[in-house]
Design a protein around this motif. Sequence first.
Motif, short mmCIF file in Angstrom:
data_model
loop_
_atom_site.label_atom_id
_atom_site.label_comp_id
_atom_site.label_asym_id
_atom_site.label_seq_id
_atom_site.Cartn_x
_atom_site.Cartn_y
_atom_site.Cartn_z
N LEU A 65 0.83 -1.20 0.00
CA LEU A 65 0.00 0.00 0.00
C LEU A 65 0.87 1.26 0.00
N ALA A 79 -4.33 5.92 -5.99
CA ALA A 79 -3.78 4.91 -5.08
C ALA A 79 -4.70 3.69 -5.05
N VAL A 80 -6.01 3.92 -5.02
CA VAL A 80 -6.96 2.81 -5.05
C VAL A 80 -6.85 2.03 -6.36
N LEU A 83 -3.90 -0.19 -6.11
CA LEU A 83 -4.21 -1.35 -5.26
C LEU A 83 -5.00 -2.38 -6.08
N ARG A 84 -6.00 -1.91 -6.81
CA ARG A 84 -6.81 -2.82 -7.63
C ARG A 84 -5.93 -3.52 -8.68
#
Lengths: 243, 243
Positions: A65, A79-80, A83-84
């Motif tokens: 992360l 950022a999400v 992550l995905r």
Amino acid sequence: MCTLEKRGKIFFLTLTGDGADEHRLNPTLIASIRSTLSEVKSQSTRGTVLITVAEGKFFSNGFDLAWAKSASGGSPSEAVNLLRHMVRLFKDVVADLISLPMPTIAAVTGHAAAAGLLLAMSHDYVMMRRDRGFLYMSEVDMGMTLADYFTAMIRSKVAKPDARRDVLLRGVKVKADEAVVKGLIDSAHDSVEKVVEAAVRLGEELSKRKWDGEVYAEIRKALYPELIGVLGLTTKPLVKGRL
Amino acid sequence: MCTLEKRGKIFFLTLTGDGADEHRLHPTLIASIRSALSEVKSQSTRGTVLITVAEGKFFSNGFDLAWAKSASGGSPSEAVNLLRHMVRLFKDVVADLISLPLPTIASVTGHAAAAGLLLAMSHDYVMMRRDRGVLYMSEVDMGMTLPDYFTAMIRSKVAKPDARRDVLLRGVKVKGDEAVVKGLIDSAHDSGEKVVEAAVRLGEELSKRKWDGEVYAEIRKALYPELIGVLGLTTKPLVKARI
């Protein structure tokens, strides 16, 4: 990163980086693991076995992360997305392990959380040290739902509904002996040396069976129909024995 | 009927009516419970928890068949229609509980039968007194099949095939300690007071985790894909963590 070594019939995949290295699953490490598994697959013969271990205090603490944040240019939505991206990349590692044409053993030598726990559970046999380290699905505490293949893995390998609830919905931190009771792992051992020795002992026993790797992989996949559905894998019937 | 009270972070939903009140689930009580759950949902914040309890000898003895008979005007087929009506109405209570954005605990302080047992099992954690009260799926004895969401709940929360068979097909009356063994509940406690205390203790522990309720509900639903399918619920991925 990770290294591959062969001793006799046993392949050792080691997540390298001692001490406090969390072996965070970022795109680079994920690619390195896939490359290693591809090499293992190409060298597989009757009797070969894979053992996955890690150096230092952590087996793996999950997705990176911090990398997602630093690579996001300050944008939370980016950022999400990153992550995905890691979630998608890692799904292929799980598919590789579930398809690997040889027995697999995870020697959990330290903390395993979230995707790190998934990595361990993607192996046929999981053993862990009892003196240090815990297993932990951190998502409920982090405030995120779990990827479909995460819940499919838990449902495939953990039978008791209360154990599934405790791990996913309560975010319990489980030490080795309790992990055996909950059905997360197969066995607990007194120290890091002992868990690796136990993995090698099991590996040698499994190796003696000289299984046809292709058949082995098909039988493994057939054990987990929900999981392979989610991973996009299929099975095929094989008769390779001489009748 | 039922009341809703909040003490600190814990909501108490109480099925009221002491002594021999069976807290039968007729349309009025069902509506009252739905209204209370709707209120709980609207007031939910990080750290809130729901505990459901009942006054008197019964937790709940299931649907109100006496009401169905008396409201049927002497027509047996109309009585069956009214039962089916309660089955449909209660399905929404179960859906509400399975979607509730906070941890839920049922403190089974007396007998719980049929829909009353379903009510308890719709909670994340179920504890019961061991000194009195039984759990009982009465349908096989009554001569009626179970609604789809009843069997889906049993299949979702009770792992052992022999336990499922004993409860559904044999109509066993199960006391607290045996209910733990069968996997129907989480724990058994010495008295009515002790089980409520244990529920509050657990509630306080869960409250400290300050989970995001929306994420919590999504993770819960993902634990029970068959059940949510039958209830007409779906899941969605969420990342609410700041990475």
